[in-house]
Design a protein around this motif. Structure first.
Motif, PDB file in Angstrom:
ATOM      1  N   ARG A 162       0.837  -1.191   0.000  1.00  0.00           N
ATOM      2  CA  ARG A 162       0.000   0.000   0.000  1.00  0.00           C
ATOM      3  C   ARG A 162       0.878   1.249   0.000  1.00  0.00           C
ATOM      4  O   ARG A 162       1.869   1.319   0.722  1.00  0.00           O
ATOM      5  CB  ARG A 162      -0.901  -0.014   1.234  1.00  0.00           C
ATOM      6  CG  ARG A 162      -1.922   1.088   1.269  1.00  0.00           C
ATOM      7  CD  ARG A 162      -2.963   0.831   2.349  1.00  0.00           C
ATOM      8  NE  ARG A 162      -2.399   0.638   3.662  1.00  0.00           N
ATOM      9  CZ  ARG A 162      -2.366   1.588   4.604  1.00  0.00           C
ATOM     10  NH1 ARG A 162      -2.855   2.771   4.379  1.00  0.00           N
ATOM     11  NH2 ARG A 162      -1.832   1.322   5.769  1.00  0.00           N
ATOM     12  N   ARG A 163       0.522   2.205  -0.854  1.00  0.00           N
ATOM     13  CA  ARG A 163       1.249   3.475  -0.887  1.00  0.00           C
ATOM     14  C   ARG A 163       0.870   4.296   0.337  1.00  0.00           C
ATOM     15  O   ARG A 163      -0.258   4.228   0.821  1.00  0.00           O
ATOM     16  CB  ARG A 163       0.882   4.293  -2.141  1.00  0.00           C
ATOM     17  CG  ARG A 163       1.268   3.660  -3.430  1.00  0.00           C
ATOM     18  CD  ARG A 163       0.882   4.526  -4.633  1.00  0.00           C
ATOM     19  NE  ARG A 163      -0.557   4.775  -4.679  1.00  0.00           N
ATOM     20  CZ  ARG A 163      -1.111   5.948  -4.984  1.00  0.00           C
ATOM     21  NH1 ARG A 163      -0.366   6.988  -5.272  1.00  0.00           N
ATOM     22  NH2 ARG A 163      -2.420   6.078  -5.021  1.00  0.00           N
ATOM     23  N   THR A 164       1.804   5.098   0.816  1.00  0.00           N
ATOM     24  CA  THR A 164       1.524   6.004   1.916  1.00  0.00           C
ATOM     25  C   THR A 164       1.101   7.343   1.333  1.00  0.00           C
ATOM     26  O   THR A 164       1.868   7.985   0.611  1.00  0.00           O
ATOM     27  CB  THR A 164       2.767   6.191   2.806  1.00  0.00           C
ATOM     28  OG1 THR A 164       3.158   4.908   3.315  1.00  0.00           O
ATOM     29  CG2 THR A 164       2.483   7.139   3.954  1.00  0.00           C
ATOM     30  N   LEU A 165      -0.129   7.724   1.600  1.00  0.00           N
ATOM     31  CA  LEU A 165      -0.661   9.010   1.143  1.00  0.00           C
ATOM     32  C   LEU A 165      -1.000   9.851   2.357  1.00  0.00           C
ATOM     33  O   LEU A 165      -1.272   9.325   3.433  1.00  0.00           O
ATOM     34  CB  LEU A 165      -1.940   8.800   0.306  1.00  0.00           C
ATOM     35  CG  LEU A 165      -1.809   7.959  -0.961  1.00  0.00           C
ATOM     36  CD1 LEU A 165      -3.191   7.722  -1.575  1.00  0.00           C
ATOM     37  CD2 LEU A 165      -0.892   8.638  -1.958  1.00  0.00           C
ATOM     38  N   ALA A 180      -4.679  -4.899  -3.530  1.00  0.00           N
ATOM     39  CA  ALA A 180      -5.725  -5.581  -2.762  1.00  0.00           C
ATOM     40  C   ALA A 180      -6.810  -6.018  -3.748  1.00  0.00           C
ATOM     41  O   ALA A 180      -6.613  -5.923  -4.961  1.00  0.00           O
ATOM     42  CB  ALA A 180      -6.269  -4.645  -1.685  1.00  0.00           C
ATOM     43  N   ASP A 181      -7.926  -6.450  -3.253  1.00  0.00           N
ATOM     44  CA  ASP A 181      -8.948  -7.052  -4.106  1.00  0.00           C
ATOM     45  C   ASP A 181      -9.756  -6.062  -4.941  1.00  0.00           C
ATOM     46  O   ASP A 181     -10.242  -6.410  -6.002  1.00  0.00           O
ATOM     47  CB  ASP A 181      -9.926  -7.870  -3.262  1.00  0.00           C
ATOM     48  CG  ASP A 181      -9.263  -9.088  -2.641  1.00  0.00           C
ATOM     49  OD1 ASP A 181      -8.272  -9.581  -3.217  1.00  0.00           O
ATOM     50  OD2 ASP A 181      -9.726  -9.533  -1.585  1.00  0.00           O
ATOM     51  N   HIS A 222      -9.537   7.697   5.625  1.00  0.00           N
ATOM     52  CA  HIS A 222     -10.163   6.566   4.936  1.00  0.00           C
ATOM     53  C   HIS A 222      -9.730   6.545   3.465  1.00  0.00           C
ATOM     54  O   HIS A 222      -9.386   5.489   2.925  1.00  0.00           O
ATOM     55  CB  HIS A 222     -11.683   6.683   5.078  1.00  0.00           C
ATOM     56  CG  HIS A 222     -12.434   5.453   4.713  1.00  0.00           C
ATOM     57  ND1 HIS A 222     -13.727   5.511   4.266  1.00  0.00           N
ATOM     58  CD2 HIS A 222     -12.111   4.131   4.726  1.00  0.00           C
ATOM     59  CE1 HIS A 222     -14.156   4.281   4.028  1.00  0.00           C
ATOM     60  NE2 HIS A 222     -13.188   3.432   4.291  1.00  0.00           N
ATOM     61  N   ALA A 223      -9.717   7.716   2.829  1.00  0.00           N
ATOM     62  CA  ALA A 223      -9.310   7.798   1.422  1.00  0.00           C
ATOM     63  C   ALA A 223      -7.823   7.477   1.251  1.00  0.00           C
ATOM     64  O   ALA A 223      -7.440   6.832   0.273  1.00  0.00           O
ATOM     65  CB  ALA A 223      -9.633   9.178   0.859  1.00  0.00           C
ATOM     66  N   GLU A 224      -6.998   7.925   2.175  1.00  0.00           N
ATOM     67  CA  GLU A 224      -5.570   7.578   2.118  1.00  0.00           C
ATOM     68  C   GLU A 224      -5.404   6.060   2.121  1.00  0.00           C
ATOM     69  O   GLU A 224      -4.607   5.504   1.360  1.00  0.00           O
ATOM     70  CB  GLU A 224      -4.832   8.174   3.322  1.00  0.00           C
ATOM     71  CG  GLU A 224      -4.728   9.662   3.320  1.00  0.00           C
ATOM     72  CD  GLU A 224      -4.361  10.234   4.677  1.00  0.00           C
ATOM     73  OE1 GLU A 224      -4.281  11.477   4.763  1.00  0.00           O
ATOM     74  OE2 GLU A 224      -4.164   9.482   5.661  1.00  0.00           O
ATOM     75  N   GLY A 231      -4.493   4.422  -1.444  1.00  0.00           N
ATOM     76  CA  GLY A 231      -3.122   3.947  -1.318  1.00  0.00           C
ATOM     77  C   GLY A 231      -2.937   2.517  -1.813  1.00  0.00           C
ATOM     78  O   GLY A 231      -1.816   2.056  -2.027  1.00  0.00           O
ATOM     79  N   MET A 232      -4.033   1.811  -2.010  1.00  0.00           N
ATOM     80  CA  MET A 232      -3.963   0.428  -2.498  1.00  0.00           C
ATOM     81  C   MET A 232      -3.934   0.364  -4.022  1.00  0.00           C
ATOM     82  O   MET A 232      -3.870  -0.719  -4.596  1.00  0.00           O
ATOM     83  CB  MET A 232      -5.140  -0.373  -1.957  1.00  0.00           C
ATOM     84  CG  MET A 232      -5.084  -0.554  -0.465  1.00  0.00           C
ATOM     85  SD  MET A 232      -6.400  -1.619   0.086  1.00  0.00           S
ATOM     86  CE  MET A 232      -6.670  -1.000   1.736  1.00  0.00           C
TER      87      MET A 232
END
Length: 161
Positions: free
Chosen positions: A14-17, A41-42, A150-152, A156-157
């Motif tokens: 997962r990217r860190t935003l 992720a899925d 939540h959006a981060e 981030g996925m």
């Protein structure tokens, strides 16, 4: 705007935003939608955007009711201030009532992105609920911080290519 699946020896992480305002959510979602992407992720970009939109709208229209014992347990385990400042940990497994809120596989990137844009527009102008059923009292800024974190987590996925 399409999802690209590649076979890799090492799975994507997962990217860190870090979003400071709601416009940055839309900017990142639009940027991801403008080209090919990979997911770690899925869910597709559209499913993630639709999920974010669904939860954003619920802070204005109402959230599911949870039994008192569950609310007490969640508040004991989850620290609202920590979530609002540091965000969500990956790997949350949703069950029960909340499972119904997961996006279906037929949601396209376009549909999810459109839902997110509409939800953000409503969020900018409509009153929010005074409390979250699991986190307790919420100010307008608390709601904003919750949606930014939540959006981060979800955007981030998605990795742009």
């Amino acid at each position: 705007m399409s999802e690209t699946q590649t076979h890799r020896d090492i799975p994507l992480k997962r990217r860190t935003l870090y979003f400071q305002n709601i416009d940055q959510i839309l900017e990142e979602a639009d940027r991801l939608a403008s080209g090919d992407y990979q997911k770690c992720a899925d869910w597709s970009l559209g499913q993630n955007c639709h999920h974010l939109a669904t939860w954003m709208v619920m802070c204005m229209d109402g959230l599911p009711h949870f039994p008192m014992i569950l609310r007490i347990l969640i508040r004991a385990v989850f620290n609202k201030d920590k979530i609002l400042q540091k965000g969500f940990k990956p790997g949350m497994n949703v069950r029960g009532k909340l499972k119904k809120l997961e996006p279906t596989s037929d949601i396209t990137d376009e549909t999810g992105l459109e839902a997110l844009h509409k939800a953000v527009e409503r969020f900018r102008h409509e009153p929010k609920l005074p409390a979250h059923p699991l986190l307790g009292k919420m100010s307008d800024d608390d709601w904003l911080q919750l949606h930014l974190r939540h959006a981060e987590h979800h955007l981030g996925m998605i990795h742009p290519m």
